[in-house]
Design a protein around this motif. Structure first.
Motif, PDB file in Angstrom:
ATOM      1  N   SER B 127       0.847  -1.179   0.000  1.00 60.84           N
ATOM      2  CA  SER B 127       0.000   0.000   0.000  1.00 60.84           C
ATOM      3  C   SER B 127       0.884   1.230   0.000  1.00 60.84           C
ATOM      4  CB  SER B 127      -0.912   0.006   1.221  1.00 60.84           C
ATOM      5  OG  SER B 127      -0.128   0.043   2.390  1.00 60.84           O
ATOM      6  N   MET B 128       0.349   2.254  -0.614  1.00 63.03           N
ATOM      7  CA  MET B 128       1.103   3.510  -0.596  1.00 63.03           C
ATOM      8  C   MET B 128       0.184   4.582  -0.071  1.00 63.03           C
ATOM      9  SD  MET B 128       3.134   5.450  -3.554  1.00 63.03           S
ATOM     10  CE  MET B 128       3.299   7.220  -3.587  1.00 63.03           C
ATOM     11  N   ASP B 129       0.700   5.385   0.821  1.00 61.04           N
ATOM     12  CA  ASP B 129      -0.113   6.449   1.392  1.00 61.04           C
ATOM     13  C   ASP B 129      -0.605   7.359   0.292  1.00 61.04           C
ATOM     14  OD1 ASP B 129       1.750   6.936   4.501  1.00 61.04           O
ATOM     15  OD2 ASP B 129       0.635   5.250   3.674  1.00 61.04           O
ATOM     16  N   PHE B 156       3.780   2.675  -8.463  1.00 62.20           N
ATOM     17  CA  PHE B 156       3.326   3.920  -7.849  1.00 62.20           C
ATOM     18  C   PHE B 156       4.140   5.038  -8.462  1.00 62.20           C
ATOM     19  CE2 PHE B 156       0.710   1.812  -4.924  1.00 62.20           C
ATOM     20  CZ  PHE B 156       1.386   0.722  -4.391  1.00 62.20           C
ATOM     21  N   PHE B 159       6.035   8.197  -7.110  1.00 63.80           N
ATOM     22  CA  PHE B 159       7.152   8.092  -6.173  1.00 63.80           C
ATOM     23  C   PHE B 159       8.260   9.064  -6.483  1.00 63.80           C
ATOM     24  CE2 PHE B 159       6.157   4.980  -3.506  1.00 63.80           C
ATOM     25  CZ  PHE B 159       6.892   3.808  -3.450  1.00 63.80           C
ATOM     26  N   TYR B 187       9.427   9.486  -0.298  1.00 64.89           N
ATOM     27  CA  TYR B 187       8.744   8.293   0.184  1.00 64.89           C
ATOM     28  C   TYR B 187       9.738   7.230   0.598  1.00 64.89           C
ATOM     29  CZ  TYR B 187       4.348  10.171  -1.374  1.00 64.89           C
ATOM     30  OH  TYR B 187       3.248  10.953  -1.523  1.00 64.89           O
ATOM     31  N   PRO B 189       9.989   3.085   1.619  1.00 64.14           N
ATOM     32  CA  PRO B 189       9.256   1.826   1.731  1.00 64.14           C
ATOM     33  C   PRO B 189       9.516   1.184   3.085  1.00 64.14           C
ATOM     34  CG  PRO B 189      11.210   1.538   0.358  1.00 64.14           C
ATOM     35  CD  PRO B 189      11.224   2.960   0.854  1.00 64.14           C
ATOM     36  N   ARG B 217       4.523  -1.195   2.995  1.00 64.34           N
ATOM     37  CA  ARG B 217       3.790   0.065   2.979  1.00 64.34           C
ATOM     38  C   ARG B 217       4.758   1.187   2.641  1.00 64.34           C
ATOM     39  NH1 ARG B 217       1.475   3.139   8.136  1.00 64.34           N
ATOM     40  NH2 ARG B 217       1.026   5.115   7.105  1.00 64.34           N
ATOM     41  N   VAL B 218       4.365   1.954   1.688  1.00 62.71           N
ATOM     42  CA  VAL B 218       5.221   3.064   1.286  1.00 62.71           C
ATOM     43  C   VAL B 218       4.694   4.324   1.947  1.00 62.71           C
ATOM     44  CG1 VAL B 218       6.110   4.351  -0.660  1.00 62.71           C
ATOM     45  CG2 VAL B 218       5.635   1.930  -0.896  1.00 62.71           C
TER      46      VAL B 218
END
Lengths: 624, 239
Positions: B127-129, B156, B159, B187, B189, B217-218
């Motif tokens: 998941s990435m914020d 993503f 990034f 970002y 990870p 999670r990023v």
């Protein structure tokens, strides 16, 4: 999809809407039955309020032109005069955009107002091989936005090498109430969430085909999103490229309530036991992708051993078989009942040997299309050659796609195929080395060849028997195969090979070149000699600015030119851009490689009515 | 914040892990002697190439320039040390699409190990914020942090990554550098390991990471800052 293209340069289409002079004195009233030169039958006449002397003639024309299906014929018809252009535009229901940047969505939708089916192609093919940074472009978003307002009755969308997001799929699902067919080939950018929206909202959906596309796993159970009640209109459901598990119970229910389903291609997360349950429910299938063709993972499921043989025997209509993603060869005999009817067999994900292949293919007398891994070796190809006399298309993929791997297939296999399959039209053959003799033999034995793609994986590799370059082999192909339209060359090649292509390859439309040629002359021969050339992709070959200039007379007739890791300079490319204002000249930086000099990494250029695109990423420079 | 609680728990409990393997103190691969190494640093590294965890939009590969301007990849390191190193492969050659190449690679592995490909997949959610959708990756598809970071960058694409420095892993002992990175809006990870602790990616050798990572999670560097001091403490406590 057919590859025919119009040969004419793009028109300035704004002229098509200008009203004709009303000074014409022709008297139409004697010609038509109605006698009144007013608006005639058909919806198009509502858009032209000014009285036209040729109105009746146009109505007749419209009634005739609507039967014209070939887009090449339509393109020719549209050039006759403005009236024909206008009527052709109104009666064209299938729109094909070979390069999404050659024309803007707005321009296309304004000219062609009554389109029901759209096909759009995006990225250049070499992007598939990581030769270009990702996110180059080819976004579906502006197209779907334009079509949402222009074509509310849209039924079919076919996309190849486009970036499609879940949001785009949502717009599609919500904007077109009659939507029937979605085909995504080599696309990416979307996930199971997008599929879920399409499944749930497109109530008229007949075709959902995902072919070699990258589908992100959003943990969304999209199969369960098809409407649960009543029967569906589904005729084709292809998702063998989807790399995430699916809800099998939901799929089973879906198949049970899809009486029109003819094509079903499962992904590798469907076990053979599950396949059985689907096949027995749908013996009417014509195209089947078997999924893993292997037992389910994990502890014993307690499933009885199914009678797979009977299940397949019941499929009397099956003509196309694929899948076998994780095949357990023990199960292979189960497909024997359908072999005699098969016209298409895809074993290209099945790591089987010659013996295992023979047990199946020796029954496939009607086979026309065969895709396979080189694990079957020359011996397997000999079996194909002895049985499949009607073979039109052959693709042999490498199990171990490296330059120095063992070569299980060789000139022996190619020679056998050429002798056994005289009707061959299309071949893609990966091997480690090849002899000129075998290629010459194929050129003589298979005169109907239209597509010849030979990939000798060892770069710059000569004929291992004679030590000579592969010039004579490819020369024979262009000389003897008079219908050749697509060619991919490999191995050690000098400028002479390109001389042959330029001299004899008069119908060649697509040419792929890698690690070949000696000098600018090579490219010059091709650009000066091949009048039908549409798509030219070249990598790692010593062609420079002078060679590039030799194509100036032809670039407006082409869909694109790709040259990467050649000898082009920014000045050379700039010169082209200056001389051909309707050409978009993109210089793409591959930021991995650091350059001491100023060389151009990738040149990608294409004709366009729109000028430089506004969505270019920062690694793309458009020269002007 | 639950992350800090988990880390505190970890600090307080006995762990019957091989501390040597899981310690966070990093240095050059191969265990060279530098001032950045602690005495406990071992030579047990799973990869032989130095990688840069720079997550760019473009795939970053180590390139070797030669006369014909071919781009090359360093051979991926294999688990089987007895195999001879593969010849350097050129990017995009032979022209086989990566989907097919990956499928074949899976078959190759399963053929050698006698396993089905499915069981050797290491799927983790990513998941990435700020991203609306989750993704999943199979960690076994990658052989190094570099390949993983390329894949994440592609997934993503908004990034941007900070510079992780010349070594493949985060230099925890250089506090100011780490703080700069974590304080930025770049970002970072992070991953949840077997114990449920959130760690910054890059702290352990690659194979160990694949085995222990449960999800990715990023997050923004400024958020990850909460993790780093605990990680460093963990490191100090072990020595």
């Amino acid at each position: 999809m057919s590859e025919d293209d119009d040969r004419s340069p793009p028109l300035d289409l704004r002229g098509a809407d200008i009203a004709e002079s009303s000074n014409k004195t022709r008297n139409c009233s004697g010609v038509s039955g109605s006698g009144v030169p007013g608006p005639g039958p058909g919806p198009s006449s509502m858009e032209f309020q000014a009285p036209y002397p040729d109105q009746v003639l146009e109505n007749v024309l419209e009634n005739v032109l609507q039967f014209l299906s070939s887009r090449r014929d339509r393109n020719a018809a549209s050039l006759v005069c403005k009236s024909w252009c206008r009527v052709e535009a109104l009666t064209r229901s299938e729109l094909f955009i070979g390069n999404c940047y050659s024309v803007s969505p707005r321009r296309a939708t304004v000219r062609f107002a009554r389109v029901r089916s759209v096909a759009i192609k995006g990225r250049p093919r070499f992007a598939d091989f990581n030769l270009m940074p990702p996110d180059w472009g080819a976004h579906f978003a502006p197209w779907v936005a334009a079509m949402a307002s222009a074509y509310p009755w849209l039924e079919k969308v076919y996309l190849k090498r486009m970036s499609v997001t879940d949001d785009d799929l949502a717009v599609l699902a919500e904007s077109f109430p009659s939507f029937k067919e979605l085909v995504l080939v080599c696309c990416d950018g979307f996930g199971t969430s997008g599929l879920a929206i399409v499944a749930s909202k497109c109530r008229q959906l007949r075709v959902l085909d995902l072919i070699e596309s990258e589908v992100a796993d959003d943990d969304m159970d999209w199969i369960a999103c098809f409407p649960e009640n009543g029967t569906t209109c589904l005729e084709s459901l292809i998702f063998d490229c989807v790399e995430c598990p699916i809800n099998f119970e939901a799929l089973e229910r879906l198949v049970a309530r899809s009486p029109s389903l003819k094509k079903l291609r499962l992904n590798r997360f469907v076990s053979i036991g599950q396949l059985y349950r689907l096949v027995v429910r749908s013996p009417q299938l014509t195209h089947l992708g078997t999924g893993s063709f292997s037992a389910a993972e994990g502890p014993a499921q307690g499933e009885p051993e199914h009678d797979y043989l009977s299940a397949f025997a019941a499929c009397k209509s099956l003509v196309c078989l694929s899948g076998f993603r994780e095949i357990l060869p023990d199960y292979l005999p189960a497909i024997r009942p359908v072999c005699a009817n098969l016209t298409s067999l895809n074993f290209s994900y099945a790591n089987i040997n010659a013996e295992q292949l023979k047990s199946v293919v020796l029954h496939c007398h009607k086979l026309q299309s065969f895709w396979v891994l080189d694990s079957i070796c020359d011996e397997g190809l000999q079996a194909v050659a002895s049985t499949c006399k009607d073979l039109r298309e052959l693709r042999v993929f490498p199990f171990d796609a490296r330059e120095d791997s063992e070569g299980p297939v060789s000139e022996v296999g190619l020679q056998a195929i050429s002798e056994g399959c005289r009707k061959l039209q299309s071949i893609l053959y990966f091997c480690q080395h090849m002899t000129n003799a075998a290629v010459v033999a194929m050129s003589q034995n298979c005169p109907e060849l239209e597509v010849f793609r030979l990939c000798i994986m060892g770069r710059h590799r000569p004929d291992p028997v004679t030590g000579q370059p592969m010039d004579e082999g490819f020369g024979a192909i262009v000389r003897n195969c008079k219908m050749l339209t697509r060619l991919a060359v490999s191995g050690l090649l000098t400028d002479r090979a390109f001389g042959y292509i330029g001299k004899y390859g008069k119908l060649v439309r697509t040419l792929s070149v890698a690690f070949a040629g000696d000098s600018d002359m090579g490219l010059k021969y091709v650009l000066e000699g091949c009048p039908r050339l549409q798509k030219l992709e070249i990598r790692d070959s010593p062609f420079g600015d002078a060679a590039l200039r030799s194509g100036l007379h032809h670039y407006y007739n082409m869909r694109f030119l790709w040259m990467s890791s050649c000898r082009l300079s920014p000045q050379g490319c700039q010169g082209i851009a200056r001389e051909l204002p309707r050409l978009v000249v993109e210089v793409i930086r591959d930021e991995v490689a650091e350059h001491k000099d100023d060389a151009v990494d990738i040149l990608y250029m294409y004709r366009s009515l729109e000028g430089p695109r506004d969505d270019a990423p920062r690694f793309v420079t458009i020269l002007q | 914040m639950e992350v800090s609680r988990k880390i505190t728990n970890m600090m307080g409990t006995e762990r019957d892990l091989n501390f040597k393997e899981t310690e966070l103190c990093l240095g050059l691969p191969g265990g060279g002697g530098t001032e950045l190494e602690t005495p406990k640093a071992t030579g047990k590294r799973g990869f032989s190439e130095t990688v840069d965890l720079k997550l760019n939009l473009q795939p970053k590969e180590e390139s070797v320039k030669n006369d014909s301007k071919e781009k090359s990849l360093q051979p991926p390191c294999t688990k089987d040390a007895t195999k001879p190193p593969a010849k350097v492969q050129v990017v995009g050659w032979p022209p086989v699409r990566s989907y097919r190449k990956n499928m074949m690679a899976q078959k190759n592995t399963s053929h050698e190990e006698g396993e089905k490909p499915n069981s050797s997949a290491a799927l983790v959610k990513v998941s990435m914020d700020g991203a609306p959708y989750l993704r999943k990756v199979d960690l076994k598809m990658y052989k190094s942090y570099q390949e993983l970071s390329d894949a994440l960058a592609k997934m993503f694409s908004s990034f941007t990554m900070g510079n992780y420095g010349a070594q493949g892993m985060i230099d925890f002992m250089n506090e100011s550098k780490l703080m700069d990175l974590l304080n930025s809006s770049e970002y970072v990870p992070t991953y949840e390991d077997k114990d449920g602790d959130w760690m910054v990616v890059g702290d352990v050798p690659w194979e160990m990471f694949v085995d222990s990572c449960k999800r990715l999670r990023v997050m923004k560097g400024s958020e990850a800052i909460g993790l780093a001091p605990r990680a460093m403490e963990k490191c100090k406590n072990r020595s």
